[in-house]
Design a protein around this motif. Structure first.
Motif, PDB file in Angstrom:
ATOM      1  N   ASP A 147    -100.888  15.483  34.804  1.00 50.69           N
ATOM      2  CA  ASP A 147    -101.804  15.126  33.703  1.00 50.69           C
ATOM      3  C   ASP A 147    -103.058  14.410  34.195  1.00 50.69           C
ATOM      4  O   ASP A 147    -103.867  13.944  33.403  1.00 50.69           O
ATOM      5  CB  ASP A 147    -101.072  14.311  32.625  1.00 50.69           C
ATOM      6  CG  ASP A 147    -100.471  13.025  33.170  1.00 50.69           C
ATOM      7  OD1 ASP A 147    -100.566  12.783  34.391  1.00 50.69           O
ATOM      8  OD2 ASP A 147     -99.902  12.266  32.370  1.00 50.69           O
ATOM      9  N   LEU A 165     -92.288  19.706  40.892  1.00 49.64           N
ATOM     10  CA  LEU A 165     -92.895  19.493  39.571  1.00 49.64           C
ATOM     11  C   LEU A 165     -93.328  20.824  38.961  1.00 49.64           C
ATOM     12  O   LEU A 165     -93.533  21.818  39.670  1.00 49.64           O
ATOM     13  CB  LEU A 165     -94.127  18.587  39.702  1.00 49.64           C
ATOM     14  CG  LEU A 165     -93.851  17.106  40.013  1.00 49.64           C
ATOM     15  CD1 LEU A 165     -95.119  16.433  40.507  1.00 49.64           C
ATOM     16  CD2 LEU A 165     -93.313  16.392  38.771  1.00 49.64           C
ATOM     17  N   GLN A 166     -93.482  20.829  37.643  1.00 56.09           N
ATOM     18  CA  GLN A 166     -94.085  21.965  36.948  1.00 56.09           C
ATOM     19  C   GLN A 166     -95.567  21.656  36.739  1.00 56.09           C
ATOM     20  O   GLN A 166     -95.973  20.492  36.706  1.00 56.09           O
ATOM     21  CB  GLN A 166     -93.416  22.167  35.582  1.00 56.09           C
ATOM     22  CG  GLN A 166     -91.918  22.431  35.663  1.00 56.09           C
ATOM     23  CD  GLN A 166     -91.603  23.682  36.456  1.00 56.09           C
ATOM     24  OE1 GLN A 166     -92.179  24.737  36.208  1.00 56.09           O
ATOM     25  NE2 GLN A 166     -90.706  23.562  37.429  1.00 56.09           N
ATOM     26  N   ASP A 175     -97.268  21.685  34.115  1.00 58.09           N
ATOM     27  CA  ASP A 175     -97.504  20.850  32.935  1.00 58.09           C
ATOM     28  C   ASP A 175     -97.200  19.371  33.169  1.00 58.09           C
ATOM     29  O   ASP A 175     -97.580  18.523  32.360  1.00 58.09           O
ATOM     30  CB  ASP A 175     -96.667  21.359  31.751  1.00 58.09           C
ATOM     31  CG  ASP A 175     -97.178  22.691  31.234  1.00 58.09           C
ATOM     32  OD1 ASP A 175     -98.305  23.087  31.633  1.00 58.09           O
ATOM     33  OD2 ASP A 175     -96.467  23.345  30.458  1.00 58.09           O
ATOM     34  N   ASP A 176     -96.506  19.064  34.258  1.00 59.11           N
ATOM     35  CA  ASP A 176     -96.235  17.652  34.569  1.00 59.11           C
ATOM     36  C   ASP A 176     -97.489  16.934  35.070  1.00 59.11           C
ATOM     37  O   ASP A 176     -97.574  15.708  35.033  1.00 59.11           O
ATOM     38  CB  ASP A 176     -95.153  17.541  35.654  1.00 59.11           C
ATOM     39  CG  ASP A 176     -93.809  18.057  35.177  1.00 59.11           C
ATOM     40  OD1 ASP A 176     -93.490  17.869  33.987  1.00 59.11           O
ATOM     41  OD2 ASP A 176     -93.078  18.640  36.003  1.00 59.11           O
ATOM     42  N   ARG A 233     -90.839   7.478  39.438  1.00 60.13           N
ATOM     43  CA  ARG A 233     -90.903   8.932  39.268  1.00 60.13           C
ATOM     44  C   ARG A 233     -90.652   9.643  40.606  1.00 60.13           C
ATOM     45  O   ARG A 233     -89.939  10.645  40.658  1.00 60.13           O
ATOM     46  CB  ARG A 233     -92.280   9.303  38.700  1.00 60.13           C
ATOM     47  CG  ARG A 233     -92.417  10.744  38.268  1.00 60.13           C
ATOM     48  CD  ARG A 233     -91.582  11.024  37.023  1.00 60.13           C
ATOM     49  NE  ARG A 233     -91.694  12.403  36.578  1.00 60.13           N
ATOM     50  CZ  ARG A 233     -92.571  12.840  35.690  1.00 60.13           C
ATOM     51  NH1 ARG A 233     -93.424  12.008  35.127  1.00 60.13           N
ATOM     52  NH2 ARG A 233     -92.598  14.116  35.338  1.00 60.13           N
TER      53      ARG A 233
END
Ligand code: ZN
Lengths: 388, 113
Positions: free
Chosen positions: A51, A45-46, A48-49, A226
């Motif tokens: 949340d 994941l990055q 920004d993923d 996901r």
């Protein structure tokens, strides 16, 4: 709606355990940064993923926990401070899973991290709560070990449990840790060494007490969809309970509260104690583990210590990474240790200490000794991805 | 370690529950009609430990210390130092304040039969 409906389609993934040594003066946000980096590296994941963020720490002062969103550069839709010591892992998972189920967040990073300064543990116990500062600490300044010495003594009086029983548990957990890289104690411990070790607060000796260390534990919560898209191995949440100050009106500290939610826990999972392949209890002291196993219905009430002591079967399935007695207690991360280990076992990532055919795991927690007992209790049943 | 003067339990005038350490209200009925318990007061020993390790340098020279948890009734438990290291669980004790090298602390003394 049962809790198994609530948790439908949710994945718990990416178990991370980082050890930063016995003492570390690294600021706690740095430990969070290293842990988040590891979660991202392992999941693909990055930043920004992510949340959603759940955090558990004792060593953030004077920062409020939310300061971590700024220092980690995370823009979040959901945040939770779960400062519940030994119950932090299970309760952070409850909260995070419900947030993802409700659509409040897509990917929640659950992280517990604490540094351990040379005087850090002493400073923590000296001022842990008003009740402890005024009503416990002046009585010898023994820290939580004096409280749990009294609890253990009472358990021994009421059940006939012996120090030999605790010696077997401690030696067995040490055996479990022999190939675990994040354990601080890998070398064998014989029951004889345990019995000969120095007393800290009778009946608790050196090997009954977990060593404060600096470290972090973490995992991610997201939808199964996901996790599958990311190619991640994951575990599923089947059922979860928590309870707080359940028997606060009773003088005896021996009932933690797991028994009051036990039937609901198993019913919602559609399982019984015999279906559980591995169990991770919160082991700040051996008697505390035994109370959890008894209240959750794995061992007969009052006979848990002797049964545990005489069974290699139990050594194999209980606290499979050696628990805190072997891995040390990295503050609130100690409350994540069992859960992260259960995820690792359910996803086949435990390396040399992987148990065979792990389909179902139960993890229980016990945290926050504000006065004469811990106030927060939790338990969670997880299943392997392919186990339906 | 600074010298401490530890508090004694408070009794609720409305429901008689004891609260310790005192907090100015009753943990059971939330009444603010609280009065300090008169010491000495009776209790029963729940468990006893000998403390061999202390975080405070001032306490280390007088180790071991005998610490006992005492059930004062209505679910109220106090930690005490005990003057008699042979004291055992179940013993009826009188809890009073005594001067120790590091403070004025609740102390359990075995009641004479
Ligand atoms: Zn009252």
């Amino acid at each position: 709606m049962t809790s198994s409906d609530t948790y439908q389609g949710l994945a718990v993934t990416t178990p991370v355990s980082l050890m930063f040594g016995r003492f570390s003066d690294a600021a706690t946000p740095l430990l969070y940064a290293r842990t988040l980096k590891e979660l991202l590296a392992q999941s693909g994941l990055q930043k920004d993923d992510v949340d959603g963020l759940a955090v558990s720490s004792f060593s953030l002062d004077p920062d409020p926990a939310i300061a971590l969103s700024r220092s980690l550069g995370l823009s979040l839709r959901w945040f939770q401070d779960v400062n519940l010591g030994g119950a932090s892992g299970g309760i952070a998972l409850n909260r995070a899973a419900r947030a993802v189920a409700a659509g409040d967040a897509d990917i929640v990073a659950c992280i517990a991290a604490d540094n351990n300064l040379e005087t850090g543990f002493q400073d923590l116990v000296r001022d842990f709560s008003v009740a402890s500062r005024d009503g416990v600490y002046p009585y010898g300044a023994g820290g939580p070990t004096s409280v749990f010495a009294l609890l253990t003594k009472q358990y021994m009086q009421e059940t006939g449990a012996t120090r030999e029983d605790f010696a077997a548990l401690c030696a067995g957990q040490r055996e479990n840790a022999k190939t675990v890289p994040h354990a601080v104690f890998n070398e064998p411990l014989s029951p004889e060494e345990y019995l000969a070790s120095r007393m800290i607060a009778e009946p608790l000796c050196l090997y009954d007490c977990v060593m404060p260390v600096s470290g972090a534990e973490a995992f991610l919560v997201m939808s199964e969809e996901r996790a599958q898209a990311l190619g991640l191995s994951y575990a599923r949440v089947l059922s979860s309970i928590e309870a707080h100050n359940t028997h606060g009106d009773e003088a005896s500290p021996l009932s933690g509260g797991w028994a009051t939610g036990r039937d609901r826990l198993f019913a919602n999972a559609g399982l019984g104690p015999d279906d559980i392949d591995i169990i991770q209890t919160y082991d700040d002291y051996p008697a505390v583990s035994i109370l959890q196993l008894e209240e959750l219905g794995f061992l007969p009430s009052g006979k848990g210590a002797s049964q545990l002591a005489t069974s290699t079967h139990w050594q194999q399935k209980h606290n499979t990474s050696g628990g805190q007695l072997s891995c040390g207690q990295a503050g609130a991360a100690g409350g994540y240790l069992g859960l992260v280990e259960a995820i690792r076992q359910l996803t086949g990532q435990a390396g040399a200490w992987q148990r065979a055919n792990v389909r179902h795991a139960l993890v229980s927690g016990y945290g926050m000794v504000v006065y004469d007992r811990c106030l927060a209790t939790c338990a969670t049943i997880l299943a392997a991805q392919e186990s339906l | 370690m600074k010298t401490v003067n530890t508090p004694c339990p408070e009794e609720c005038s409305d429901c008689c529950a004891l609260t310790y350490p005192p907090q100015g209200f009753c943990r059971r009925c939330l009444s603010e009609n609280m009065t300090p318990v008169n010491l000495p007061a009776s209790g029963n020993i729940m468990a006893v430990t000998q403390i061999q390790h202390s975080f405070e340098d001032e306490i280390k020279p007088i180790l071991p210390l005998t610490v006992a948890s005492v059930d004062m009734g209505t679910g109220c438990v106090v930690f005490t130092l005990a003057t008699d290291d042979s004291i055992q669980a179940g013993a009826a004790v009188s809890v009073d304040r005594r001067i120790w090298p590091f403070g004025n602390l609740l102390t359990a003394v075995k009641e004479q039969p």
